[in-house]
Design a protein around this motif. Structure first.
Motif, short mmCIF file in Angstrom:
data_model
loop_
_atom_site.label_atom_id
_atom_site.label_comp_id
_atom_site.label_asym_id
_atom_site.label_seq_id
_atom_site.Cartn_x
_atom_site.Cartn_y
_atom_site.Cartn_z
N GLY A 285 26.13 27.91 42.62
CA GLY A 285 27.23 28.69 43.17
C GLY A 285 27.12 30.16 42.88
O GLY A 285 28.12 30.89 42.90
N LYS A 286 25.90 30.65 42.62
CA LYS A 286 25.71 32.05 42.27
C LYS A 286 26.06 32.99 43.43
O LYS A 286 26.64 34.06 43.21
N THR A 287 25.69 32.62 44.65
CA THR A 287 25.91 33.52 45.78
C THR A 287 27.39 33.76 46.05
O THR A 287 27.81 34.91 46.20
N TRP B 208 32.12 37.51 45.39
CA TRP B 208 33.40 37.75 44.73
C TRP B 208 33.30 38.95 43.79
O TRP B 208 34.20 39.80 43.74
N LEU B 209 32.19 39.05 43.08
CA LEU B 209 32.02 40.14 42.11
C LEU B 209 31.91 41.48 42.82
O LEU B 209 32.40 42.50 42.31
N ARG C 177 27.93 39.29 54.82
CA ARG C 177 29.32 39.09 54.40
C ARG C 177 29.92 40.32 53.76
O ARG C 177 31.10 40.64 53.97
N SER C 178 29.15 41.03 52.96
CA SER C 178 29.72 42.09 52.13
C SER C 178 29.46 43.50 52.65
O SER C 178 30.24 44.41 52.39
N GLU D 215 34.26 30.29 49.61
CA GLU D 215 34.85 31.44 48.91
C GLU D 215 35.04 31.09 47.44
O GLU D 215 35.63 30.06 47.11
N ALA D 216 34.54 31.93 46.56
CA ALA D 216 34.74 31.71 45.13
C ALA D 216 36.17 32.09 44.75
O ALA D 216 36.70 33.10 45.20
N GLN D 217 36.77 31.26 43.93
CA GLN D 217 38.12 31.54 43.43
C GLN D 217 38.16 31.23 41.94
O GLN D 217 37.75 30.14 41.52
N LEU D 218 38.62 32.20 41.16
CA LEU D 218 38.78 32.01 39.72
C LEU D 218 40.27 32.01 39.38
O LEU D 218 41.04 32.76 39.99
N PRO D 219 40.69 31.17 38.44
CA PRO D 219 42.07 31.28 37.95
C PRO D 219 42.36 32.71 37.53
O PRO D 219 41.45 33.41 37.05
#
Length: 334
Positions: A60-62, A67-68, A116-117, A310-314
């Motif tokens: 899940g690095k990409t 996100w970063l 994407r970015s 899409e990455a999602q972090l708490p």
């Protein structure tokens, strides 16, 4: 052979006895090379954030890189991304990657990130050269190295190690007896361990912040153009799904969790697709990961759908990462 190895790596049993001597040899060589490169590490005039893992295969690095990039921009950085460009063959390096660059030249992940970015991005076997290109031509003030944890020639200021929660560290052995590039003790030296999904088995004690990331798939985008659909609009429907990623089952399971009836077809990681790979005559919708879609655009037709993740972090974990990034603002070279 590869499938047999992977089944052994992630089985609830010790590493294959016959492969342990090869794993010891691999470890000796890899550790010697790493120590040598650390002594010769090159410091760039911008802070460097490395995203990587200690195991082979997708973690899940990409999505985390994407996100970063967003988080860094929100903090006022002008981030750029470098990558080895695995799977791509360019006429010359370093290669500046744009949304129009052919994935056959730059590799699938860099093509995805650029599209994407829109972030400045360069690939090269010599990642130092790729970084210098972005610093000189794009004026970036933060460098994100995608899949660069073992690239010790590049000095870094922040390390984020991503782990697939479903597979963890497997049997804990190094290649080829297990899936690890480095020993589990490496986790104790990174700035944060980020677990993608629910951790199925506890990690070895490492004493570093352990954060959680989830990959959300909510939309399906037609490759041939047109209106996107909610993924849940396919619920209850039979669909075909393809995935040429490090851990295809993660994608198939996510589709099933959304209520789709999935007929899966896994391809090798970084697979170069042909039109024949997508030629099914049953009329079912064909869903694929975004990483696959960047290589299948030339074969776009009705019934082909891209499902971006899409990455999602708490929020507490996202705040922690933003604090780590913010600390780089006071970096002495800025």
């Amino acid at each position: 052979m590869k499938r047999w190895l992977e089944s052994r790596w992630y089985a609830a049993e010790p590493a294959p006895l016959a492969l342990r001597p090869l794993a010891s040899l691999y470890g000796l060589i890899a550790d010697h090379v790493a120590a040598s490169r650390k002594r010769e590490a090159i410091r760039l005039p911008v802070p460097v954030v490395v995203i990587g893992n200690i195991s082979v295969g997708g973690t899940g690095k990409t999505p985390l890189t994407l996100w970063l990039i967003e988080q860094a921009r929100a903090l006022g950085f002008r981030p750029g991304v470098i990558s080895r460009g695995y799977g791509g063959r360019a006429a010359s390096y370093p290669l500046r990657v744009t949304s129009m660059t052919d994935p056959a030249e730059c590799g699938d992940e860099p093509a995805l990130i650029a599209r994407r970015s829109g972030a400045p991005l360069a690939v090269a076997p010599d990642r130092i050269a790729a970084a210098r290109l972005l610093i000189e031509q794009d004026g970036i003030d933060l460098l994100i190295a995608d899949d660069g944890l073992q690239h010790y020639r590049l000095a870094r200021d922040l390390e984020l190690c991503v782990i697939d929660g479903a597979r963890g560290l497997g049997n804990g052995a190094r290649l080829p007896a297990g899936p690890l590039r480095e020993l589990p003790s490496r986790l104790a030296t990174v700035d944060a361990v980020i677990v993608n999904g629910v951790l199925q088995a506890p990690l070895p004690a490492h004493g570093r912040p352990q954060l959680t990331m989830n990959l959300l798939i909510e939309r399906a985008l037609p490759l041939a153009g047109g209106e996107p659909r909610s993924l849940h609009s396919f619920a209850g429907q039979r669909v075909r799904a393809i995935a040429g990623i490090g851990h295809p089952q993660r994608f198939f399971s996510a589709l099933e969790a959304a209520g789709l009836v999935v007929i899966p077809q896994a391809f090798p990681d970084h697979h170069r697709y042909t039109a024949g790979d997508l030629a099914f005559d049953d009329g079912l919708p064909l869903l694929m990961t975004e990483k696959d879609a960047v290589k299948c655009a030339a074969f776009a037709r009705d019934g082909l759908w891209c499902v971006p993740a899409e990455a999602q972090l708490p929020e507490a974990d996202a705040v922690h990462v933003r604090k780590l990034l913010s600390a780089l603002k006071s970096h002495p070279i800025l």
